[in-house]
Design a protein around this motif. Structure first.
Motif, PDB file in Angstrom:
ATOM      1  N   ASP A 260       0.687  -1.295  -0.079  1.00 35.02           N
ATOM      2  CA  ASP A 260       0.126   0.029  -0.031  1.00 35.02           C
ATOM      3  C   ASP A 260       0.900   1.117  -0.060  1.00 35.02           C
ATOM      4  OD1 ASP A 260      -1.689   2.387   0.240  1.00 35.02           O
ATOM      5  OD2 ASP A 260      -3.248   1.097   1.840  1.00 35.02           O
ATOM      6  N   VAL A 261       1.462   1.744  -1.311  1.00 38.83           N
ATOM      7  CA  VAL A 261       2.043   2.565  -1.429  1.00 38.83           C
ATOM      8  C   VAL A 261       2.116   3.153  -2.954  1.00 38.83           C
ATOM      9  CG1 VAL A 261       4.366   1.145  -0.360  1.00 38.83           C
ATOM     10  CG2 VAL A 261       3.503   1.339  -2.698  1.00 38.83           C
ATOM     11  N   ALA A 262       2.178   4.932  -2.607  1.00 39.46           N
ATOM     12  CA  ALA A 262       1.994   6.115  -3.771  1.00 39.46           C
ATOM     13  C   ALA A 262       2.615   6.915  -3.433  1.00 39.46           C
ATOM     14  CB  ALA A 262       0.271   5.662  -3.639  1.00 39.46           C
ATOM     15  N   ALA A 263       2.644   7.668  -4.868  1.00 41.52           N
ATOM     16  CA  ALA A 263       3.730   8.862  -4.682  1.00 41.52           C
ATOM     17  C   ALA A 263       2.672   9.940  -4.369  1.00 41.52           C
ATOM     18  CB  ALA A 263       4.540   9.346  -6.467  1.00 41.52           C
ATOM     19  N   GLU A 264       3.212  11.284  -4.084  1.00 48.05           N
ATOM     20  CA  GLU A 264       2.383  12.711  -4.488  1.00 48.05           C
ATOM     21  C   GLU A 264       3.609  13.219  -5.383  1.00 48.05           C
ATOM     22  OE1 GLU A 264       3.399  15.945  -3.155  1.00 48.05           O
ATOM     23  OE2 GLU A 264       5.472  15.165  -3.870  1.00 48.05           O
ATOM     24  N   TYR A 265       2.556  13.985  -5.848  1.00 50.20           N
ATOM     25  CA  TYR A 265       2.675  14.870  -6.892  1.00 50.20           C
ATOM     26  C   TYR A 265       2.626  16.651  -6.392  1.00 50.20           C
ATOM     27  CZ  TYR A 265       4.271  16.926 -10.444  1.00 50.20           C
ATOM     28  OH  TYR A 265       4.721  18.498 -11.622  1.00 50.20           O
ATOM     29  N   ALA A 266       3.434  17.485  -6.178  1.00 51.00           N
ATOM     30  CA  ALA A 266       2.502  18.830  -5.951  1.00 51.00           C
ATOM     31  C   ALA A 266       1.581  18.805  -4.847  1.00 51.00           C
ATOM     32  CB  ALA A 266       2.058  19.340  -6.860  1.00 51.00           C
ATOM     33  N   ASN A 267       1.667  18.027  -3.914  1.00 50.25           N
ATOM     34  CA  ASN A 267       0.896  18.319  -2.563  1.00 50.25           C
ATOM     35  C   ASN A 267      -0.383  16.987  -2.909  1.00 50.25           C
ATOM     36  OD1 ASN A 267       2.437  19.957  -1.465  1.00 50.25           O
ATOM     37  ND2 ASN A 267       2.041  21.542  -1.986  1.00 50.25           N
ATOM     38  N   TYR A 268      -0.375  16.704  -4.716  1.00 53.16           N
ATOM     39  CA  TYR A 268      -1.530  15.575  -5.086  1.00 53.16           C
ATOM     40  C   TYR A 268      -1.450  14.649  -5.440  1.00 53.16           C
ATOM     41  CZ  TYR A 268      -4.427  19.501  -6.129  1.00 53.16           C
ATOM     42  OH  TYR A 268      -5.419  20.927  -6.224  1.00 53.16           O
ATOM     43  N   SER A 269      -2.352  13.533  -3.800  1.00 53.52           N
ATOM     44  CA  SER A 269      -1.802  12.291  -3.347  1.00 53.52           C
ATOM     45  C   SER A 269      -2.518  11.531  -4.519  1.00 53.52           C
ATOM     46  CB  SER A 269      -2.713  12.370  -2.377  1.00 53.52           C
ATOM     47  OG  SER A 269      -2.085  12.732  -1.396  1.00 53.52           O
ATOM     48  N   SER A 270      -1.912  10.071  -4.971  1.00 55.06           N
ATOM     49  CA  SER A 270      -1.923   8.965  -5.847  1.00 55.06           C
ATOM     50  C   SER A 270      -2.544   8.052  -4.163  1.00 55.06           C
ATOM     51  CB  SER A 270      -1.108   8.346  -6.436  1.00 55.06           C
ATOM     52  OG  SER A 270      -0.098   8.042  -6.473  1.00 55.06           O
ATOM     53  N   ASP A 271      -2.852   6.675  -3.692  1.00 57.23           N
ATOM     54  CA  ASP A 271      -2.798   5.710  -3.334  1.00 57.23           C
ATOM     55  C   ASP A 271      -3.557   4.124  -3.819  1.00 57.23           C
ATOM     56  OD1 ASP A 271      -3.815   4.263  -1.018  1.00 57.23           O
ATOM     57  OD2 ASP A 271      -5.039   5.437  -0.189  1.00 57.23           O
ATOM     58  N   MET A 272      -1.929   3.225  -4.039  1.00 50.84           N
ATOM     59  CA  MET A 272      -3.006   2.146  -4.415  1.00 50.84           C
ATOM     60  C   MET A 272      -2.179   1.245  -3.885  1.00 50.84           C
ATOM     61  SD  MET A 272      -0.018   0.653  -7.414  1.00 50.84           S
ATOM     62  CE  MET A 272       1.458   0.637  -6.503  1.00 50.84           C
ATOM     63  N   SER A 273      -3.074  -0.336  -3.387  1.00 52.27           N
ATOM     64  CA  SER A 273      -2.649  -1.005  -3.235  1.00 52.27           C
ATOM     65  C   SER A 273      -2.134  -1.994  -4.142  1.00 52.27           C
ATOM     66  CB  SER A 273      -4.065  -1.589  -2.764  1.00 52.27           C
ATOM     67  OG  SER A 273      -3.660  -0.681  -1.185  1.00 52.27           O
ATOM     68  N   ARG A 274      -1.037  -3.205  -3.678  1.00 48.54           N
ATOM     69  CA  ARG A 274      -1.143  -4.362  -5.014  1.00 48.54           C
ATOM     70  C   ARG A 274      -0.435  -5.341  -4.025  1.00 48.54           C
ATOM     71  NH1 ARG A 274      -3.684  -1.320  -7.830  1.00 48.54           N
ATOM     72  NH2 ARG A 274      -3.449  -1.212  -9.787  1.00 48.54           N
ATOM     73  N   THR A 275      -1.158  -6.468  -4.199  1.00 50.73           N
ATOM     74  CA  THR A 275      -0.222  -7.687  -3.732  1.00 50.73           C
ATOM     75  C   THR A 275       0.938  -8.600  -4.720  1.00 50.73           C
ATOM     76  OG1 THR A 275      -2.872  -7.090  -1.950  1.00 50.73           O
ATOM     77  CG2 THR A 275      -1.405  -9.522  -1.568  1.00 50.73           C
ATOM     78  N   ILE A 276       1.574  -8.821  -4.593  1.00 48.62           N
ATOM     79  CA  ILE A 276       2.805  -9.780  -5.046  1.00 48.62           C
ATOM     80  C   ILE A 276       3.022 -11.293  -4.623  1.00 48.62           C
ATOM     81  CG2 ILE A 276       2.950  -7.314  -6.400  1.00 48.62           C
ATOM     82  CD1 ILE A 276       5.701  -7.346  -5.588  1.00 48.62           C
ATOM     83  N   PRO A 277       3.156 -11.792  -5.272  1.00 51.54           N
ATOM     84  CA  PRO A 277       3.992 -13.132  -4.427  1.00 51.54           C
ATOM     85  C   PRO A 277       5.873 -12.797  -4.961  1.00 51.54           C
ATOM     86  CG  PRO A 277       3.552 -13.065  -7.142  1.00 51.54           C
ATOM     87  CD  PRO A 277       3.373 -11.707  -7.225  1.00 51.54           C
TER      88      PRO A 277
END
Length: 434
Positions: free
Chosen positions: A263-280
């Motif tokens: 559950d990791v994501a980057a911000e840019y110019a104070n705006y957020s993204s929000d990603m979750s992935r589950t990998i083996p």
């Protein structure tokens, strides 16, 4: 700042929207955040208060924005106050904003140095009848420190007790929840940076790597693409760590056969993204892991279709609960008796999926939005169902960011980030070019 300058058209439009909602002879004041101390002479890196940024684009500490649309003189209707820079500050910390630079960023012509604030405010208060104070009323807010905004409100109430008090936050909750196209583009940019980090991780992960090494790969890719870094504290949870919803230690070794919930994501110019992935960890899902994975993916895809104008938050989550219940029965985790005898206040599916499915996204990861009001076009939401099975040693969460459209299904800002199990396996097993 690392990011490219945002057109001041966005901030000019945001101020117009806000001031159009103010009462006659109302004045509103917005303060930047403090720089918070750690101890000795150490401080936490500065993060601008999102409300003053939304209305001005100013990304500097010790800044104040004043809006007074009914002021008798035009030059008093929008005013910025900034800390005056000098040679000493420039040598030790770098140059601060000049008045000319602040105008280019914000579109505000009248810029004063901060030392003039009380004098100018005193004149403004003789014309004003109502003061809009900016309190934090987000439904998840837990504020334990006294903010710069709170100190201002305390000072102002003592100095001007005869004025009526109004609140900025209800206006901002509505305005900030519906994005301008420029804002959607900035969130898309943050998602694009997140994609680069995730693809980097897919080629890096193998048995024996540690969670913190994965964190390091992500922050490298984010910063090299002009992000300040993570939009929120990253969760890199291998094995049973994934069943701790807010696991942030990120200090364990990733073992063969386990899954890693990212559950990791980057911000840019104070705006957020929000990603979750589950990998083996080993590059392949087991049959059972893939079975659960695809169940979560189906819930996410069906939930996404419901994020349309007019949908009510409460109804949406009830429907997602029904879909999840069906999937859990299919996985053998629930049976009809569990459902028949469930507590309606804590349905049976909550044993395996105990958090919400979506939240507003924007300048804050859990952004402003009034949950009792219907969804509107250009709202941005996460969609993040999960199934957590401690007895089987893994948990799976999948999350995308989508924009509600005026018609049709939401637009997926993470459409280019791999999510199908087969694609993830393929990418993890493709040799890196020499």
């Amino acid at each position: 700042m690392k990011y490219d300058q945002i057109s001041n058209r966005l901030f000019i439009e945001n101020r117009k929207k806000f001031t159009s909602q103010m009462k006659a002879k109302g004045i509103a004041v917005f303060n930047s955040n403090d720089i918070y101390p750690i101890s000795a002479d150490s401080t936490i890196p500065f993060q601008q208060h999102r409300d003053i940024f939304y209305l001005s684009g100013i990304d500097q500490e010790e800044s104040i924005l004043v809006l007074f649309p009914d002021a008798p003189y035009e030059h008093l209707r929008e005013i910025l106050f900034l800390t005056e820079t000098n040679d000493h500050i420039a040598v030790w910390h770098g140059e601060k904003l000049t008045k000319e630079r602040a105008f280019k960023i914000s579109g505000i012509k009248n810029v004063h140095w901060l030392q003039d604030f009380e004098k100018v405010l005193n004149e403004l208060m003789t014309y004003a009848e109502t003061m809009y104070i900016n309190t934090n009323e987000h439904y998840r807010a837990t504020v334990e420190t006294e903010t710069r905004e709170a100190r201002f409100v305390k000072w102002w109430k003592e100095k001007y007790p005869a004025h009526t008090v109004a609140k900025s936050n209800p206006i901002l909750q509505r305005l900030r929840s519906v994005k301008e196209q420029e804002e959607i583009d900035l969130i898309q940019h943050a998602c694009n940076i997140t994609q680069k980090g995730f693809r980097r991780v897919l080629s890096f992960v193998k048995p024996g790597v540690t969670e913190y090494e994965i964190e390091a790969e992500l922050i490298y890719e984010f910063v090299r693409n002009r992000s300040k870094g993570f939009a929120y504290t990253p969760i890199i949870a291998s094995g049973n760590n994934a069943n701790v919803l807010h696991y942030i230690q990120n200090n364990q070794q990733c073992k063969a056969g386990d899954l890693i919930l990212l559950d990791v994501a980057a911000e840019y110019a104070n705006y957020s993204s929000d990603m979750s992935r589950t990998i083996p960890v080993s590059g392949r899902y087991s049959e059972r892991q893939k079975q659960v994975y695809n169940a979560v993916l189906r819930v996410k895809n069906e939930a996404t279709k419901m994020l349309v104008p007019g949908t009510l938050w409460k109804d949406y989550h009830l429907e997602v609960g029904k879909i999840m219940t069906s999937e859990l029965i299919g996985l053998g985790l629930l049976d009809q008796a569990d459902v028949k005898n469930e507590n309606k206040d804590w349905p049976a599916y909550k044993k395996y999926f105990m958090h919400g499915t979506s939240h507003h996204l924007g300048l804050d990861t859990h952004d402003y939005g009034l949950l009792h009001e219907p969804m509107q076009a250009n709202m941005v939401f996460t969609v993040e169902p999960g199934i957590y099975i401690p007895q089987e040693g893994f948990g799976i969460r999948l999350e995308d960011n989508v924009v509600v459209q005026s018609s049709g299904e939401p637009f997926n800002l993470m459409r280019n980030i791999p999510i199908e199990a087969e694609e993830i396996e393929s990418l993890m097993n493709t040799p890196m070019p020499a």
